[in-house]
Design a protein around this motif. Structure first.
Motif, PDB file in Angstrom:
ATOM      1  N   THR A   1      -1.218   6.005  10.812  1.00 51.89           N
ATOM      2  CA  THR A   1      -1.481   6.868  12.077  1.00 51.89           C
ATOM      3  C   THR A   1      -2.572   7.799  12.051  1.00 51.89           C
ATOM      4  OG1 THR A   1       0.003   8.344  11.309  1.00 51.89           O
ATOM      5  CG2 THR A   1       1.159   6.924  12.298  1.00 51.89           C
ATOM      6  N   ARG A   2      -3.238   7.868  10.694  1.00 52.91           N
ATOM      7  CA  ARG A   2      -4.409   8.651  10.570  1.00 52.91           C
ATOM      8  C   ARG A   2      -5.709   7.825  10.174  1.00 52.91           C
ATOM      9  NH1 ARG A   2       0.376  11.092  10.610  1.00 52.91           N
ATOM     10  NH2 ARG A   2       0.394  13.578  10.887  1.00 52.91           N
ATOM     11  N   ALA A   3      -5.383   6.546  10.459  1.00 55.15           N
ATOM     12  CA  ALA A   3      -6.753   5.709  10.165  1.00 55.15           C
ATOM     13  C   ALA A   3      -8.019   6.290  10.834  1.00 55.15           C
ATOM     14  CB  ALA A   3      -6.319   4.185  10.548  1.00 55.15           C
ATOM     15  N   TRP A   4      -7.887   7.101  11.811  1.00 52.07           N
ATOM     16  CA  TRP A   4      -9.264   7.681  12.270  1.00 52.07           C
ATOM     17  C   TRP A   4      -9.891   8.795  11.369  1.00 52.07           C
ATOM     18  CZ3 TRP A   4      -8.532  12.968  12.043  1.00 52.07           C
ATOM     19  CH2 TRP A   4      -7.420  13.469  11.704  1.00 52.07           C
ATOM     20  N   GLN A   5      -9.249   9.088   9.959  1.00 53.43           N
ATOM     21  CA  GLN A   5      -9.768   9.800   9.086  1.00 53.43           C
ATOM     22  C   GLN A   5     -10.835   9.088   8.251  1.00 53.43           C
ATOM     23  OE1 GLN A   5      -6.576  11.128   6.583  1.00 53.43           O
ATOM     24  NE2 GLN A   5      -5.653  12.424   8.130  1.00 53.43           N
ATOM     25  N   LYS A   6     -11.046   7.828   8.560  1.00 55.87           N
ATOM     26  CA  LYS A   6     -11.942   6.874   7.744  1.00 55.87           C
ATOM     27  C   LYS A   6     -12.093   7.040   6.198  1.00 55.87           C
ATOM     28  CE  LYS A   6     -15.853   6.480  10.167  1.00 55.87           C
ATOM     29  NZ  LYS A   6     -17.139   6.590  10.917  1.00 55.87           N
TER      30      LYS A   6
ATOM     31  N   SER B   1       8.053  10.862   6.384  1.00 58.19           N
ATOM     32  CA  SER B   1       9.227  10.265   6.858  1.00 58.19           C
ATOM     33  C   SER B   1       8.731   8.856   7.929  1.00 58.19           C
ATOM     34  CB  SER B   1       9.924  11.155   7.564  1.00 58.19           C
ATOM     35  OG  SER B   1       9.111  11.788   8.738  1.00 58.19           O
ATOM     36  N   HIS B   2       7.583   8.546   7.890  1.00 56.43           N
ATOM     37  CA  HIS B   2       7.072   7.568   8.816  1.00 56.43           C
ATOM     38  C   HIS B   2       7.348   6.101   8.334  1.00 56.43           C
ATOM     39  CE1 HIS B   2       3.676  10.353  10.335  1.00 56.43           C
ATOM     40  NE2 HIS B   2       4.583  10.656  10.656  1.00 56.43           N
ATOM     41  N   ARG B   3       7.076   5.243   9.037  1.00 55.83           N
ATOM     42  CA  ARG B   3       7.620   3.686   8.725  1.00 55.83           C
ATOM     43  C   ARG B   3       6.841   3.107   7.500  1.00 55.83           C
ATOM     44  NH1 ARG B   3       3.577   0.440  10.443  1.00 55.83           N
ATOM     45  NH2 ARG B   3       2.402   0.744  12.140  1.00 55.83           N
ATOM     46  N   LYS B   4       7.393   1.928   6.969  1.00 53.52           N
ATOM     47  CA  LYS B   4       6.603   1.284   5.850  1.00 53.52           C
ATOM     48  C   LYS B   4       5.289   0.441   6.628  1.00 53.52           C
ATOM     49  CE  LYS B   4       7.338  -2.589   2.514  1.00 53.52           C
ATOM     50  NZ  LYS B   4       6.646  -1.815   1.335  1.00 53.52           N
ATOM     51  N   GLN B   5       4.274   0.413   5.940  1.00 54.33           N
ATOM     52  CA  GLN B   5       3.191  -0.373   6.654  1.00 54.33           C
ATOM     53  C   GLN B   5       2.842  -1.688   6.069  1.00 54.33           C
ATOM     54  OE1 GLN B   5       0.026   3.374   6.864  1.00 54.33           O
ATOM     55  NE2 GLN B   5       1.223   3.059   4.730  1.00 54.33           N
ATOM     56  N   THR B   6       2.091  -2.505   6.922  1.00 52.62           N
ATOM     57  CA  THR B   6       1.712  -3.883   6.489  1.00 52.62           C
ATOM     58  C   THR B   6       0.748  -3.987   5.499  1.00 52.62           C
ATOM     59  OG1 THR B   6       0.306  -4.269   8.377  1.00 52.62           O
ATOM     60  CG2 THR B   6       2.805  -4.506   8.930  1.00 52.62           C
ATOM     61  N   LYS B   7       0.680  -5.155   5.236  1.00 55.04           N
ATOM     62  CA  LYS B   7      -0.590  -5.462   4.191  1.00 55.04           C
ATOM     63  C   LYS B   7      -1.778  -5.468   4.746  1.00 55.04           C
ATOM     64  CE  LYS B   7       1.651  -6.191   0.225  1.00 55.04           C
ATOM     65  NZ  LYS B   7       1.394  -5.225  -0.763  1.00 55.04           N
ATOM     66  N   GLU B   8      -1.809  -5.977   6.132  1.00 53.25           N
ATOM     67  CA  GLU B   8      -3.155  -5.569   7.084  1.00 53.25           C
ATOM     68  C   GLU B   8      -3.426  -4.221   7.193  1.00 53.25           C
ATOM     69  OE1 GLU B   8      -6.427  -6.010   8.947  1.00 53.25           O
ATOM     70  OE2 GLU B   8      -5.409  -7.708   8.024  1.00 53.25           O
ATOM     71  N   GLU B   9      -2.474  -3.482   7.434  1.00 57.37           N
ATOM     72  CA  GLU B   9      -2.786  -1.778   7.704  1.00 57.37           C
ATOM     73  C   GLU B   9      -3.230  -1.322   6.519  1.00 57.37           C
ATOM     74  OE1 GLU B   9       0.535  -0.769  11.088  1.00 57.37           O
ATOM     75  OE2 GLU B   9       1.338  -0.881   9.158  1.00 57.37           O
ATOM     76  N   HIS B  10      -2.791  -1.922   5.100  1.00 56.69           N
ATOM     77  CA  HIS B  10      -3.240  -1.412   3.969  1.00 56.69           C
ATOM     78  C   HIS B  10      -4.886  -1.572   3.792  1.00 56.69           C
ATOM     79  CE1 HIS B  10       0.782  -1.225   1.756  1.00 56.69           C
ATOM     80  NE2 HIS B  10       0.698  -0.122   2.573  1.00 56.69           N
TER      81      HIS B  10
ATOM     82  N   ARG C   1      -9.643  -5.028  -4.670  1.00 52.69           N
ATOM     83  CA  ARG C   1      -9.445  -4.567  -6.055  1.00 52.69           C
ATOM     84  C   ARG C   1      -8.235  -3.732  -6.416  1.00 52.69           C
ATOM     85  NH1 ARG C   1     -14.682  -0.952  -6.395  1.00 52.69           N
ATOM     86  NH2 ARG C   1     -13.822  -0.196  -8.402  1.00 52.69           N
ATOM     87  N   PHE C   2      -7.588  -3.338  -5.220  1.00 50.81           N
ATOM     88  CA  PHE C   2      -6.624  -2.431  -5.365  1.00 50.81           C
ATOM     89  C   PHE C   2      -5.142  -2.544  -4.426  1.00 50.81           C
ATOM     90  CE2 PHE C   2     -10.347   0.164  -6.696  1.00 50.81           C
ATOM     91  CZ  PHE C   2      -9.633   0.435  -7.907  1.00 50.81           C
ATOM     92  N   GLU C   3      -4.139  -2.402  -4.883  1.00 53.32           N
ATOM     93  CA  GLU C   3      -3.027  -2.405  -4.002  1.00 53.32           C
ATOM     94  C   GLU C   3      -2.550  -1.072  -3.475  1.00 53.32           C
ATOM     95  OE1 GLU C   3      -0.956  -5.294  -3.220  1.00 53.32           O
ATOM     96  OE2 GLU C   3      -2.136  -6.533  -4.282  1.00 53.32           O
ATOM     97  N   VAL C   4      -1.976  -0.995  -2.317  1.00 50.14           N
ATOM     98  CA  VAL C   4      -1.568   0.285  -1.915  1.00 50.14           C
ATOM     99  C   VAL C   4       0.039   0.517  -1.940  1.00 50.14           C
ATOM    100  CG1 VAL C   4      -1.484   2.000   0.189  1.00 50.14           C
ATOM    101  CG2 VAL C   4      -3.616   0.532  -0.431  1.00 50.14           C
ATOM    102  N   ILE C   5       0.404   1.576  -2.475  1.00 53.29           N
ATOM    103  CA  ILE C   5       1.885   1.571  -2.635  1.00 53.29           C
ATOM    104  C   ILE C   5       2.351   2.634  -1.581  1.00 53.29           C
ATOM    105  CG2 ILE C   5       4.011   2.364  -4.036  1.00 53.29           C
ATOM    106  CD1 ILE C   5       2.115   1.591  -6.391  1.00 53.29           C
ATOM    107  N   ASP C   6       3.387   2.046  -0.638  1.00 50.04           N
ATOM    108  CA  ASP C   6       3.620   3.078   0.366  1.00 50.04           C
ATOM    109  C   ASP C   6       4.904   4.111  -0.313  1.00 50.04           C
ATOM    110  OD1 ASP C   6       2.420   2.510   2.456  1.00 50.04           O
ATOM    111  OD2 ASP C   6       3.770   0.830   3.168  1.00 50.04           O
ATOM    112  N   HIS C   7       4.938   5.130  -0.001  1.00 54.76           N
ATOM    113  CA  HIS C   7       5.802   6.078  -0.324  1.00 54.76           C
ATOM    114  C   HIS C   7       7.416   5.837   0.367  1.00 54.76           C
ATOM    115  CE1 HIS C   7       7.979   9.811  -1.361  1.00 54.76           C
ATOM    116  NE2 HIS C   7       8.207  10.312  -0.157  1.00 54.76           N
TER     117      HIS C   7
END
Length: 429
Positions: free
Chosen positions: A72-77, A107-116, A127-133
Motif C-alpha cells: 500500500t506504500r509502493a509509491w515510496q519507491k 495489521s494489513h493483509r499478507k502479500q503476494t510474491k509478485e508484490e514482494h 537475491r532476497f526473499e521478503v518475510i511478511d510480518h
C-alpha cells in the motif's frame, strides 16, 4: 472554466469549475533541487543525522534486519532506494545471507510474491526473499515491556534477534501519528495486533462520549499520544539506522534523511512541513480532492487520509468531493461494520471502545467528519455503502458536482487538491 487533471486509480480525470469560483489549487510548495533521485539518496546516506554512516555501524558477520513498507506504500519507491542501502552494507562486509527483509505489514493483509518483487525491484528480488510480518502469530513475537501509556510491546523476533535493525520508508503527514515514517515501521509495522490496537486506541478521548482526541491529528507530534507511545515502543528495540524519503506530487524522491531514528525523522518532519504544509487565507464552500491515484486510493481505508486533509480547507457545513477509485473496495471489513451496523455516532464510539481496531476507528472518524461536512465520493465503491453516515457515492465528478450545485447553487468558492493524501491545508484566522 478552470480545468485540473486529477489522478484516479491508474487513470486521470479532468475536473472543471468556473474561474470566478476558484479560490486556488492547493499543491505542495515547490522545492528547488537540481539533484537526481540517485544523488538525493546517496547524499542522505553519506551525511547521516545524529549517527555515524551506516558502513561504520555494522560489522562483517552481523545479522541485519531491514524493515520495509508494504504494497500500500509502493509509491515510496523502495524498489529504487533499497539497492543503495544494500550496496553500502555489502561494502562494509555484510553478506547477502546475513540480510533479512522484513515487511512492516502492521495489521494489513499478507502479500503476494509478485508484490514482494515490486517492493524490492527485480534485481534485489533475485537475491532476497521478503518475510511478511504477521501481527497475530504469537510464536514470531517477543515481549519487551510496556510503555508509560500501558501499551504492551511485542515485536517480531526476527528484528529483536538481529544485530542491527534498519528502518526504511517515507515521511508524509499522517492523520493519526502526525507524520508517517520513522517509528511507524516498528509500531504498528512489526508489532503484535494487541500492541497496534492499544496504541491506536489513544486516538479516542479518555472520557467516554468525548469522541476523538484533538491532539491526534496531521502534523502534531508534540502532544500527540499516539506518536509519543510509538517512540517509547521503538526505544525498546533501538534501531541502528533510519533511511526515509520524501516524495513530491509527481512521485519523485525529492528529499531523503538518514541516521538516528529520532533525530533524522525529526529533520524529515520539518522538510514535509515546508513542502506539504500549505497555508490558505480562507476556507472554501467546496473542496475537490484526489488521493493522488493508485495505490493511495487502493481502498476506502487508505482514502480516508485524503478526507482528513481535505476537511481542513472547508467551512463547517461545506461540501467535499473525494476522487478515490478504491479498486480493492473497503480494504478492511471493520470499516464496513462500524459504518453499516450502527445507527448513530454514539453507538459507533461505544463499539470502537469496546473492542478497538484501527479500521473501526477510521470508520468512526469518517462518520464524525460526515456530521460536519457534506461528502461525496467519486468511486467504484457500492453506492449504498455509506448511506447510514450520509456520505454519497457516485461514478463521475459531473454527477457529484450536479448534486452539490442542485442543493447549494453554483456560486460556491472552491479549492482543488490534486494530491490530497499528502497535502495538508493550514488555515489560521
Amino acid at each position: 472554466m478552470k480545468r485540473v487533471n486529477m489522478k484516479y486509480g491508474n487513470t486521470t480525470i479532468d475536473v472543471s469549475i468556473r474561474m470566478d469560483n476558484l479560490l486556488g489549487v492547493i499543491e505542495s510548495n515547490k522545492t528547488c533541487s537540481h539533484k537526481t533521485e540517485e544523488e538525493v539518496v546517496i547524499d542522505a546516506l553519506k551525511n547521516p543525522i545524529g549517527s555515524n554512516p551506516l558502513g561504520e555501524i555494522v560489522q562483517k558477520g552481523e545479522k541485519i534486519c531491514i524493515v520495509i513498507s508494504d504494497i500500500t506504500r509502493a509509491w515510496q519507491k523502495m524498489n529504487f532506494y533499497l539497492a543503495f542501502i544494500v550496496d553500502e552494507l555489502n561494502e562494509a562486509g555484510i553478506e547477502d545471507r546475513d540480510i533479512i527483509f522484513l515487511c512492516a505489514t502492521g495489521s494489513h493483509r499478507k502479500q503476494t510474491k509478485e508484490e514482494h518483487r515490486i517492493l524490492l525491484g527485480e534485481k534485489l528480488a533475485q537475491r532476497f526473499e521478503v518475510i511478511d510480518h504477521n501481527a497475530l502469530d504469537q510464536e514470531q513475537l517477543v515481549f519487551l515491556g510496556k510503555t508509560s501509556f500501558g501499551t504492551p510491546v511485542r515485536l517480531n523476533k526476527l528484528a529483536v534477534e538481529a544485530d542491527h535493525v534498519l528502518l526504511t520508508g517515507a515521511i508524509v503527514f499522517h492523520d493519526l501519528a502526525g507524520f508517517g515514517g520513522g517509528r511507524k515501521s516498528i509500531l504498528p509495522g512489526i508489532a503484535c495486533y494487541e500492541s497496534i490496537m492499544a496504541n491506536h486506541a489513544l486516538a479516542l478521548n479518555e472520557k467516554v462520549g468525548g469522541g476523538s482526541n484533538p491532539s491526534v491529528r496531521c502534523g502534531n507530534v508534540k502532544t500527540n499520544p499516539i506518536h509519543l507511545d510509538m517512540i517509547e515502543a521503538t526505544n525498546f528495540l533501538k534501531p541502528s539506522f533510519l533511511f526515509n524519503v520524501i516524495i513530491d506530487g509527481d512521485g519523485h524522491i525529492i528529499k531523503a534523511v538518514a541516521g538516528g531514528y529520532i533525530k533524522a525523522h525529526e529533520m524529515g518532519q520539518k522538510m514535509v512541513e515546508q513542502m506539504d504544509g500549505v497555508s490558505i487565507k480562507e476556507k472554501a464552500d467546496l473542496v475537490i480532492a484526489s488521493a493522488g491515484g493508485y495505490p493511495k486510493d487502493i481502498n476506502l481505508y487508505q482514502a480516508t487520509k485524503t478526507l482528513s486533509n481535505a476537511k481542513e480547507a472547508v467551512k463547517n457545513g461545506g461540501n467535499i468531493i473525494i476522487l478515490s477509485e478504491c479498486i480493492e473496495g473497503v480494504g478492511n471489513e471493520d470499516v464496513r461494520q462500524i459504518i453499516e451496523d450502527y445507527e448513530n455516532n454514539v453507538e459507533r464510539e461505544c463499539a470502537v471502545r469496546e473492542e478497538f481496531s484501527v479500521a473501526k476507528y477510521i470508520g468512526y472518524d469518517m462518520a464524525q467528519t460526515a456530521k460536519r461536512f457534506q461528502i461525496i465520493f467519486v468511486s467504484d465503491l457500492d453506492p449504498d455503502l455509506m448511506k447510514k453516515i450520509h456520505i454519497q457515492v457516485v461514478k463521475t465528478v459531473e454527477e457529484a458536482l450536479t448534486r452539490v450545485y442542485k442543493e447549494k447553487g453554483e456560486n460556491l468558492k472552491a479549492y482543488f487538491i490534486p494530491y490530497g493524501a499528502n497535502t495538508l491545508p493550514k488555515y489560521k484566522q
